[in-house]
Design an enzyme around this catalytic site. Structure first.
Site, short mmCIF file in Angstrom:
data_model
loop_
_atom_site.label_atom_id
_atom_site.label_comp_id
_atom_site.label_asym_id
_atom_site.label_seq_id
_atom_site.Cartn_x
_atom_site.Cartn_y
_atom_site.Cartn_z
N VAL A 242 0.83 -1.20 0.00
CA VAL A 242 0.00 0.00 0.00
C VAL A 242 0.87 1.26 0.00
O VAL A 242 1.77 1.39 0.83
CB VAL A 242 -0.94 0.01 1.22
CG1 VAL A 242 -1.76 1.30 1.26
CG2 VAL A 242 -1.85 -1.21 1.20
N LYS A 243 0.59 2.16 -0.93
CA LYS A 243 1.34 3.42 -0.99
C LYS A 243 0.56 4.52 -0.29
O LYS A 243 -0.60 4.76 -0.59
CB LYS A 243 1.58 3.83 -2.45
CG LYS A 243 2.64 3.03 -3.17
CD LYS A 243 2.77 3.44 -4.62
CE LYS A 243 3.54 4.72 -4.81
NZ LYS A 243 3.76 5.02 -6.25
N CYS A 244 1.23 5.19 0.64
CA CYS A 244 0.65 6.33 1.35
C CYS A 244 1.56 7.54 1.13
O CYS A 244 2.79 7.40 1.15
CB CYS A 244 0.54 6.05 2.84
SG CYS A 244 -0.68 4.79 3.29
#
Length: 215
Positions: free
Chosen positions: A82-84
């Site tokens: 997951v990219k934040c």
């Protein structure tokens, strides 16, 4: 150093993967939008081609919503990371997702202090954007060296994912600096294997072989 492709194009990913050297893929909302297909469908197809980390980015800007989005993305496939974004809310979300065992790629990093905070939040990797720094007359590769040194000083397990790569020299410098991962457009990936002297040399070898009457 692991080599990733920065794209959502299944065709490009298939071609790069055919060499047997592709370790993962990074995507973002802009890249997926170009494909004109369902976000989930694109991610699943990519995961079925490359058995490695596949980064998928949240589009929310509040921590609670990022966590909810991140959980849903992580359910799509075991390879999803997951990219934040590297903003305060993104760090909050990273801390919570990491605590749940979800790998997080903290993206849009432009300073060593940002990278340090991402590592402390439990990020699986942090993505410094070197090309964009070069665009504004900053030294993108110096940032990679600083982050690598900081992470080594304190034995952070967070990986340094060199992003916004514009040309093969960026890849060379990232490897020399100790970057763990380098993600690049397909065009740059293709350039890594090419050299005019290789082509000239091969052409001469084959010509000499034919001239000698070899079959």
């Amino acid at each position: 150093m692991h080599i990733y492709l920065d794209t959502a194009s299944v065709k490009e990913i298939q071609e790069a993967a055919s060499l047997g050297l592709l370790d993962g893929v990074t995507t973002n909302p802009s890249l997926v939008a170009k494909e004109g297909r369902s976000f989930k469908d694109v991610l699943l197809e990519i995961c079925n081609i490359v058995d490695g980390p596949i980064s998928a980015e949240v589009v929310s800007v509040e921590a609670e919503a990022m966590v909810k989005e991140g959980r849903e993305l992580a359910k799509i496939h075991k390879n999803i990371v997951v990219k934040c974004p590297l903003i305060p809310e993104g760090l909050k979300a990273t801390k919570r997702l990491a605590a749940e065992g979800i790998r997080v790629n903290v993206t849009l990093c432009f300073s060593p202090t940002q990278a340090l905070l991402a590592a402390k939040a439990g990020a699986w990797c942090v993505s410094p954007f070197i090309g964009r720094l070069d665009d504004v007359s900053s030294n993108g590769m110096e940032l990679i060296r600083q982050i690598v040194t900081i992470f080594r000083n304190y034995a952070f397990p967070t990986k340094v994912l060199v992003a916004s790569v514009r040309h093969p020299q960026h890849v060379v410098e990232a490897a020399l600096a100790g970057g763990d991962i380098c993600t690049m457009p397909f065009a740059v990936f293709q350039q890594l294997v090419k050299h005019p002297l290789t082509d000239v040399g091969l052409k001469k070898f084959l010509a000499d072989w034919e001239a000698g009457g070899r079959k």
